[in-house]
Design an enzyme around this catalytic site. Structure first.
Site, short mmCIF file in Angstrom:
data_model
loop_
_atom_site.label_atom_id
_atom_site.label_comp_id
_atom_site.label_asym_id
_atom_site.label_seq_id
_atom_site.Cartn_x
_atom_site.Cartn_y
_atom_site.Cartn_z
N SER A 3 5.28 -2.35 1.41
CA SER A 3 4.12 -1.82 2.13
C SER A 3 4.35 -1.94 3.63
O SER A 3 5.03 -2.87 4.09
CB SER A 3 2.86 -2.60 1.76
OG SER A 3 2.85 -3.87 2.38
N ASP A 4 3.81 -1.00 4.38
CA ASP A 4 3.72 -1.24 5.81
C ASP A 4 2.70 -2.36 6.01
O ASP A 4 1.84 -2.60 5.16
CB ASP A 4 3.31 0.03 6.56
CG ASP A 4 3.76 0.01 8.01
OD1 ASP A 4 4.10 -1.08 8.51
OD2 ASP A 4 3.76 1.08 8.65
#
Length: 742
Positions: free
Chosen positions: A263-264
């Protein structure tokens, strides 16, 4: 060092079997990796499985200490290894051994049009990361440049999927050759920084497949990236860090990706979607990805205790969890558990040489009236104007901000190169951002200024009257609403009154050279009034040295633009159609952005609407001249599954050694499908001595002959006549040859 010794002792204790005991399969390097993964997975508890799929600190995830699997450490790139931060803070940790070499921004790398430079870049960066104990670099970025207002375009590789694909693959290979994982980002359609958590993109399937996905597909299928980062934005009303179509159906299904999806930071929003829609490692939840966030919130992550509780209660099975953990373990065996061939290097001479060479090859000579450049030997007085000549650019811009061991500024580089033979004077000219700090890293300079704007311009004009050359070093910087994460530019013009400054200088001196420091195109209403224009990007540690070498003629410029440089915003499809930045839904929670221009991005739009840009995609001048001739094809008719080889002869017709970038475009004359006027399908950079000739060839096939059929939901061959166009820029393709696809 104490940390390394402790880890080695831990591993030695776990790895060494007692007398008569058999080495566990998961530790046996003689066994196939997938068998080792199966064995490790079978030994892990539920809590251990949950632990490895989410962060334990700002940039690390736990390993499995009981089994001797080390913690996993990520760090920001893609232009250098970010300084260490505190365990649960964004501020730097204050170490004295985490300075780095700042490599040029990826727009500069793309401007080299040289895949060997991408491999050198990745390998050098990987060596720095390995020395620093980093297992994954969060980069490179390959989102397409849809609008020059994009705040993060400087981190990406331009507007064209063919160019970006060709450059990202060797970058990944070079980086991962050190046992350090690439994490290609931001997947996908991440073309806005403003309101980046709320943008919901609507785009045609054809544009998605032909423009925005090819570089990611190349990273997966040809580069074999071990990591891929989801994007903040939404697509089809789902956030891309847990978007079922992008991550499950496409990436892990159609493309058969075997790496991890990360995930960012702050990009995860829902446990159910994170569990079911393809996310493997969750980082930065409850933060904005840059500066703010909840304290020690790791157990509250969506894939932490909430996920565990769902498994215990029977809401979820362990099927998805085991797939995530299997991918994480595969990542371990490629990185933390892999036998390394070296220890890496930090700030080595070779890395500075690499940074300088990439910078020199990426600088683009956009305009050179009267051959004013390179600087003439008889010049005795040179005036340098502009804040960017004395401003550090390695600090700021968001997560790519660095703590560079050194950064040679443009003014210092020119003084060092020209020496005492030339008087190098300086005038500030304008005042921009004088802060120069980011997350605890402060630029080693003071830009304080008390004089008024009028006084600064008057000083510059007065000094310019008697100068042989006036070198204006201006452009953008890494401040908010310029080239900076989390914000897009507010307009296309240069900030801080630079237009007025340049015009005033041009009125009193005919040898004004404008050096533009930026990762984006900018408006240049005065372009016909200055003698030369040089695009110098963000060049990193060796900025001043590389720039001086090109201006003085020690290096012959060979960079080419990786994007179209429009005269005005209305010449860009997204702006001409009012498709940027989108429309807010009621409640102001989501902003819908429809990519109305479809496949017509950059030069494709300019060609279709016969818009003449200020500088075309692929444009770049040299201090020598070249000729192309003898275009030939190995066949004139090709069956769709086969390929065709195009060859052209390139000759250096000038008096200097130099490099030419030969660009191969294909025009599809289909009468049943809407096709761009032409599309880049291959390129080659060739270095030539004066009078030397070489043959350059490219092979065309596969998707080069296909388009995405939205009705059928797949790639289809476009049969019929095509024209191959060969030249040195999108607006200069003098050689042509027809062929047919059957």
């Amino acid at each position: 060092m104490k940390k390394i010794i402790t880890l080695c002792l831990l591993l030695a204790t776990v790895l060494a079997p007692a007398a008569g005991e058999q080495l566990p399969v998961y530790l046996d390097e003689r066994q196939p990796v997938e068998k080792r993964i199966d064995d490790a997975l079978s030994r892990m508890t539920l809590d251990e499985k949950i632990a490895v799929i989410h962060a334990q600190s700002k940039f690390s995830a736990p390993g499995v200490k009981r089994l001797g699997l080390p913690d996993f450490w990520t760090d920001d790139g893609p232009h250098g290894v970010r300084p260490d931060v505190l365990w649960d803070e964004w501020q730097q940790a204050g170490h004295t051994n985490d300075s780095c070499v700042a490599f040029p921004a990826l727009t500069c790398l793309a401007a080299t049009w040289n895949p060997s430079m991408a491999r050198l870049y990745g390998r050098s960066l990987g060596e720095e990361a390995l020395y620093r104990g980093k297992n994954m670099i969060l980069g490179p970025g390959v989102n397409m440049c849809r609008t020059p207002l994009g705040g993060r375009n400087f981190e990406y590789m331009g507007e064209d999927p063919c160019l970006a694909s060709a450059m990202v693959v060797p970058y990944i290979q070079g980086l991962q050759s050190n046992g350090v994982a690439a994490c290609v980002k931001h997947f996908a359609l991440n073309n806005d920084e403003e309101n980046r958590f709320k943008v919901n993109v609507t785009v045609s399937d054809r544009a998605l497949r032909e423009i925005y996905l090819p570089a990611f597909e190349a990273a997966v299928k040809r580069g074999h990236t071990w990591g891929l980062m989801g994007a903040y934005n939404l697509y089809r009303d789902q956030h891309n860090c847990h978007n079922r179509y992008l991550l499950v159906d496409l990436l892990k299904g159609e493309w058969n990706y075997d790496g991890v999806v990360v995930s960012d930071w702050g990009g995860t929003h829902d446990t159910d979607q994170a569990v079911k829609n393809g996310l493997d490692m969750e980082f930065g939840t409850w933060t904005n990805g840059l500066s703010a966030g909840a304290k020690n919130a790791y157990d509250m992550y969506y894939m932490a205790m909430a996920y565990r509780a769902g498994i215990v209660s029977g809401k979820y099975t362990t099927r998805e969890l085991d797939d995530k953990v299997r991918r994480v373990l595969r990542l371990y065996y490629r990185t933390t558990m892999a036998r390394k061939s070296g220890h890496g290097f930090l700030c080595s001479e070779a890395h500075y040489d690499a940074a300088r060479t990439i910078a020199e090859q990426g600088i683009v000579l956009l305009q050179n009236k009267r051959g004013v450049l390179p600087l003439k030997a008889g010049a005795r007085r040179l005036l340098v104007v502009g804040e960017n000549a004395i401003k550090m650019m390695t600090v700021g811009g968001g997560s790519s901000s660095l703590k560079a061991q050194r950064e040679i500024l443009p003014l210092d580089g020119l003084k060092a190169r020209l020496g005492s033979a030339v008087q190098v004077d300086y005038a500030r000219g304008y005042v921009g951002d004088t802060t120069g700090s980011y997350n605890g890293v402060t630029a080693r300079q003071s830009l304080a200024e008390t004089r008024s704007a009028a006084q600064l311009v008057a000083e510059a004009v007065d000094k310019a009257r008697g100068a042989d050359y006036v070198i204006v070093v201006g452009g953008l910087n890494k401040s908010n609403h310029q080239d900076c994460e989390d914000h897009d530019r507010l307009d296309y013009g240069l900030p801080y009154g630079q237009d007025s400054l340049v015009e005033a200088l041009a009125r009193v001196n005919s040898n004004v050279v404008f050096v533009n420091i930026s990762g984006n195109a900018v408006a240049m209403p005065w372009s016909d009034k200055v003698a030369a224009i040089v695009q110098a990007w963000y060049l990193g540690s060796e900025t001043g040295t590389a720039l001086a070498a090109v201006l003085a003629g020690d290096v012959n410029p060979s960079g080419r633009l990786p994007f179209t440089w429009p005269r005005r915003l209305a010449d860009v499809g997204a702006h001409a159609l009012g498709a940027y930045p989108g429309t807010w839904r009621p409640g102001h929670d989501i902003i819908d952005e429809q990519y109305k221009e479809g496949i017509y991005v950059g030069y494709r739009w300019a060609d279709k609407h016969r818009v003449k840009p200020l500088f075309a995609f692929g444009h770049g001048l040299s201090y020598t001249t070249f000729a192309m001739s003898g275009l030939r094809l190995d066949k004139r008719r090709v069956a769709a599954p086969d390929s065709i080889t195009a060859t052209v002869t390139v000759t250096n017709t000038g008096r200097r050694a130099g490099a030419q970038v030969v660009q191969f475009y294909v025009s599809d004359h289909s009468t049943t499908v809407d096709m761009p006027v032409k599309e880049l399908r291959g390129f080659a950079r060739v270095e030539l001595q004066p009078g030397e000739s070489r043959e350059v060839s490219v092979v065309l096939g596969g998707h080069d002959f296909q388009y995405w059929d939205e009705a059928g939901g797949g790639w289809q061959v476009s049969h019929g006549r095509r024209t191959l166009l060969v030249g040195d820029a999108a607006d200069h393709t003098p050689l042509r040859a027809d062929f047919a696809v059957e």
